[in-house]
Motif scaffolding. Structure first.
Motif, short mmCIF file in Angstrom:
data_model
loop_
_atom_site.label_atom_id
_atom_site.label_comp_id
_atom_site.label_asym_id
_atom_site.label_seq_id
_atom_site.Cartn_x
_atom_site.Cartn_y
_atom_site.Cartn_z
N ALA A 47 1.42 16.97 -1.62
CA ALA A 47 0.45 16.36 -2.53
C ALA A 47 0.37 17.15 -3.84
CB ALA A 47 -0.92 16.29 -1.86
N ARG A 69 3.51 16.37 -5.88
CA ARG A 69 3.78 14.96 -6.13
C ARG A 69 3.68 14.61 -7.62
NH1 ARG A 69 0.97 10.20 -2.79
NH2 ARG A 69 2.42 8.61 -3.43
N ALA A 82 1.68 8.07 8.55
CA ALA A 82 0.73 7.55 7.55
C ALA A 82 0.25 8.69 6.66
CB ALA A 82 -0.44 6.88 8.26
N GLU A 83 -0.11 9.80 7.29
CA GLU A 83 -0.64 10.92 6.51
C GLU A 83 0.44 11.51 5.60
OE1 GLU A 83 -2.87 13.54 8.96
OE2 GLU A 83 -3.33 14.89 7.28
N LEU A 141 3.22 10.07 4.42
CA LEU A 141 3.64 9.20 3.32
C LEU A 141 2.57 9.13 2.23
CD1 LEU A 141 5.34 6.35 5.37
CD2 LEU A 141 6.42 8.24 4.20
N ARG A 142 1.30 9.18 2.66
CA ARG A 142 0.21 9.17 1.67
C ARG A 142 0.31 10.37 0.73
NH1 ARG A 142 -3.45 6.61 5.22
NH2 ARG A 142 -3.83 8.53 6.32
N SER A 143 0.78 11.49 1.27
CA SER A 143 0.81 12.71 0.45
C SER A 143 2.05 12.76 -0.44
CB SER A 143 0.81 13.94 1.35
OG SER A 143 2.08 14.06 1.97
N MET A 184 -0.64 1.99 7.02
CA MET A 184 0.34 2.45 6.00
C MET A 184 0.55 1.41 4.90
SD MET A 184 3.20 4.26 8.38
CE MET A 184 3.30 3.20 9.79
N ARG A 244 0.82 -0.75 1.70
CA ARG A 244 1.10 -0.40 0.30
C ARG A 244 1.82 0.95 0.14
NH1 ARG A 244 -3.65 -2.82 0.22
NH2 ARG A 244 -4.82 -0.90 0.20
N ARG A 245 2.08 1.62 1.27
CA ARG A 245 2.81 2.89 1.17
C ARG A 245 4.01 2.88 2.11
NH1 ARG A 245 -1.18 6.25 -1.06
NH2 ARG A 245 -3.19 5.29 -0.69
#
Ligand SMILES: Nc1ncnc2c1ncn2[C@@H]1O[C@H](COP(=O)(O)OP(=O)(O)OP(=O)(O)O)[C@@H](O)[C@H]1O
Ligand SMILES: [Mg+2]
Length: 395
Positions: free
Chosen positions: A61, A64, A85-86, A88-90, A196, A198-199
């Motif tokens: 993160a 990024r 999920a976590e 890819l979010r980062s 997940m 939109r990511r």
């Protein structure tokens, strides 16, 4: 320069040898961050399976926005949906099982390619210049016409014993017929993509598909209708766009009505297989479906109209049927008890009986989609395919 960080010495050595070349191992995350800062040409960082997830996520993160061209690949002992999920979010690009050496090398190569494109100021190669597979939606406006039967067998035919990569997507979100037909328990389903949304990317989608036979994979419908409701049109579009990039063919099974999700699939389709049975309600629904297709301007040349159980003695002649449908019927598939028998066994007819009249017709549809007739003797024999199929089932 490729950097990696794996706190456990043995695993760090193993990782370095998987990576090959001369990757540079950092002693801790602070040193890793310093090395990244010091070398603006660094494009890839691999975080080992012993790195705490929270630390890995924080590292990604942090970089990024500061260094968008830096790719972070994370290794885990178990890749599950929550971790993905976590991660890819980062901004972590891929999460790979730590024991999958080929997977790790593949992820590194893909990440470097993305970094390269970004450094050139272009978009990610996942979108640019990647050949897309064909999406085939099987639809009927009335229930029980044979959609799931045709979709499942067509997927087997297109995979052709592993010569092509095919994903069978069960968009029948209420009853999940495909899982029932193949006697699969959906451990993972389309509903697992919801957190997940939109990511999603290829790694995330890959974690949701179930392998079935060589070349053949399925993305199953959620186990309950309530879970199915959470899978909306946008998510379906997002998933199908990714799946099209990953497979040569995507076959979508649908519920017997125009839902938002079905429209999402139809919008992305290259082929539409439209089914009816020889009874007036089904034929009228087919006509209404065709009217709807005209309105939506789905090309007529890509519609394959199939009359299933065409030999049922129901007092309608071919002329009666043509009068109601008012469009060319590409094929008439006979009724055979082998279909329900194959469903009860959980093995598609195409696997067990490729010469059955229903299988032969499915092969014709496949030839039309693939664009060339299947060569005699080209496909592996039924015994080969059955063995491969049985290996992956019973999960
Ligand atoms: N050609 C055929 N010969 C004999 N039985 C068939 C044939 N095609 C389909 N069936 C049978 O018809 C029933 C309905 O088929 P299937 O489940 O594929 O239809 P569907 O359109 O997916 O139904 P739904 O709308 O409920 O999802 C099944 O029991 C199947 O065994
Ligand atoms: Mg069905």
């Amino acid at each position: 320069m490729t950097l990696y960080y794996e706190p456990e010495a043995d695993r760090a050595r193993a990782l370095a040898s998987v990576l090959g070349g001369q990757p540079h191992g950092a002693q801790d995350l602070a040193e890793l961050a310093a090395l990244v800062r010091a070398d603006p040409d660094t494009q890839l960082v691999i975080l080992g399976a012993s790195v705490e997830l929270a630390e890995a996520v924080a590292f990604a993160a942090q970089h990024r926005l500061a260094r968008p061209s830096l790719g972070v690949v994370l290794l885990r002992d178990h890749v599950d949906v929550a971790v993905l999920a976590e991660a890819l979010r980062s901004g972590i690009r891929e999460v790979i099982n730590a024991t999958d050496a080929d997977g790790i090398r593949g992820a590194c190569a893909r990440s470097l390619q993305v970094s390269h494109q970004l450094a050139l100021g272009g978009s990610a190669p996942a979108v640019a210049g990647v050949k897309e597979g064909h999406l085939v939606t099987v639809f009927a406006g009335k229930g029980g016409c044979g959609k799931s039967t045709v979709a499942t067998n067509l997927a087997v035919a297109l995979a052709d014993g592993g010569k092509s990569r095919v994903c069978l997507v069960a968009l029948d979100l209420t009853f999940g017929d495909v899982a029932n037909m193949l006697q699969l328990v959906p451990n993972l389903s389309l509903a697992d993509a919801v957190p997940m949304a939109r990511r999603l990317d290829e790694t995330a989608v890959r974690s949701l598909v179930s392998p079935l036979a060589p070349g053949l994979y399925t993305l199953l419908a959620p186990p309950t209708p309530t879970d199915g409701e959470r899978v909306g049109r946008e998510l379906v579009s997002e998933i199908l766009k990714i799946v099209k990039r990953m497979y040569d063919y995507v076959v979508v099974d649908t519920p017997p009505f125009f839902s938002d999700q079905v429209l999402a699939a139809l919008d992305l389709s290259q082929w539409y297989i439209l089914l009816a049975t020889p009874d007036i309600p089904a034929l009228k629904n087919l006509r209404l479906t065709l009217d709807m297709f005209d309105l939506l301007e789905y090309p007529t040349s890509q519609r394959i109209i199939v009359l299933n159980r065409s030999d049922a003695q129901v007092g309608l002649t071919h002329a009666d049927i043509d009068r109601v449908v008012r469009a060319p019927i590409a094929g008439r598939v006979p009724s055979t008890r082998d279909v329900p028998v194959s469903i009860n066994r959980g093995v598609p007819l195409m696997v067990d009986s490729p010469n059955n009249p229903v299988s032969r017709y499915i092969q014709e549809v496949r030839s039309r989609i693939v664009g060339q007739p299947a060569q005699a003797g080209d496909a592996p024999g039924p015994a080969h395919r059955r063995r491969a199929f049985t290996l992956r089932r019973g999960r």
